[in-house]
Design an enzyme around this catalytic site. Structure first.
Site, short mmCIF file in Angstrom:
data_model
loop_
_atom_site.label_atom_id
_atom_site.label_comp_id
_atom_site.label_asym_id
_atom_site.label_seq_id
_atom_site.Cartn_x
_atom_site.Cartn_y
_atom_site.Cartn_z
N GLY A 105 -71.76 147.69 60.88
CA GLY A 105 -72.05 146.29 60.54
C GLY A 105 -71.08 146.13 59.06
O GLY A 105 -69.75 146.41 59.30
N CYS A 106 -70.77 145.60 57.87
CA CYS A 106 -69.83 145.28 57.55
C CYS A 106 -69.59 146.18 56.78
O CYS A 106 -70.14 147.48 56.20
CB CYS A 106 -70.24 144.33 56.07
SG CYS A 106 -69.04 143.97 55.08
N PHE A 107 -68.19 146.50 57.17
CA PHE A 107 -68.08 147.69 56.36
C PHE A 107 -67.33 148.10 55.27
O PHE A 107 -67.46 149.09 54.32
CB PHE A 107 -66.05 147.88 57.32
CG PHE A 107 -65.19 147.26 57.26
CD1 PHE A 107 -65.17 146.72 56.00
CD2 PHE A 107 -64.14 146.53 58.31
CE1 PHE A 107 -64.20 145.35 56.09
CE2 PHE A 107 -63.19 146.23 58.03
CZ PHE A 107 -62.98 145.58 57.53
N TRP A 108 -67.83 147.13 54.66
CA TRP A 108 -67.61 147.37 52.65
C TRP A 108 -68.34 147.85 52.37
O TRP A 108 -69.10 148.65 51.57
CB TRP A 108 -67.37 145.79 52.70
CG TRP A 108 -66.95 144.89 52.20
CD1 TRP A 108 -65.38 145.47 52.56
CD2 TRP A 108 -66.58 143.21 52.24
NE1 TRP A 108 -64.22 143.97 52.92
CE2 TRP A 108 -65.47 142.95 52.30
CE3 TRP A 108 -67.66 142.53 51.64
CZ2 TRP A 108 -64.86 141.45 52.31
CZ3 TRP A 108 -67.11 141.28 51.70
CH2 TRP A 108 -66.15 141.00 51.83
N CYS A 109 -69.99 147.70 53.60
CA CYS A 109 -71.32 148.30 52.73
C CYS A 109 -71.13 149.56 53.42
O CYS A 109 -72.07 150.57 52.74
CB CYS A 109 -71.85 147.91 53.36
SG CYS A 109 -72.16 146.14 52.63
#
Length: 177
Positions: free
Chosen positions: A12-16
């Site tokens: 999913g979101c690479f930030w997380c």
């Protein structure tokens, strides 16, 4: 001097996906980026629009004498919903699908065995659908996206909770350690 290796995971979101790995002993770097597609050097906007075939991913540079690939895979599972192949949490579509990218046969076997163990012993009643695929070229995302959890910590915290990631992980993993 250590001989570093690299592992690539999409969840999913690479930030997380950066923070859970970033401060572990043996981790040299965690880079947000894209992999698995057919467009060279894609931009964030191109990947988000779709059609590039890329997933948001992290590339982890690690010292295998301090942390094993198997350990990284086990940490990976606890950051994702391995029962959702169509995206992760609020993020939907091909750019957010969960994938473990392997570099060699040993890594593939480790990932497959770990997935089987999760299917048989994990906290999920649905099938484990995370894909295990050969590693492809990795392209770093723009600087703005690197270490986002540090640079924009308030935004990151709101997003990780609001997207549904934190509540899901707490529900499925907190009591199963």
């Amino acid at each position: 001097m250590a001989e570093f290796k690299k592992a690539v995971f999409a969840g999913g979101c690479f930030w997380c996906m950066v923070e859970p790995f970033d401060s572990l002993p043996g981790i040299e770097a965690v880079v947000s980026g894209f992999t698995g597609g057919h467009v060279e050097n894609p931009t964030y906007n191109e990947v988000v629009r779709g059609g590039t075939g890329h997933t948001e991913a992290v590339e982890i540079t690690y010292d295998p004498d301090k942390i094993s690939y198997k350990d990284l895979v086990e940490i990976y599972w606890r950051q994702t919903d391995p029962t959702d192949a169509a995206g992760q949490f609020a993020d939907r579509g091909e750019g957010y699908r969960p994938v473990i990218y392997y570099s060699n046969e040993e890594e593939r076997q480790i990932a497959e065995e770990s997935k089987k163990n999760l299917e048989e012993n994990g906290p999920f009643h649905e099938p484990i659908v995370t894909s295990i695929e050969p590693r492809e070229p990795f392209y770093a995302a723009e600087d703005y996206h690197q270490d986002f959890y540090k640079k924009e910590s308030a935004h990151y915290k709101r997003y990780s909770v609001g997207s549904g990631r934190v509540p899901f992980l707490e529900k499925h993993w907190e009591d199963n350690d």
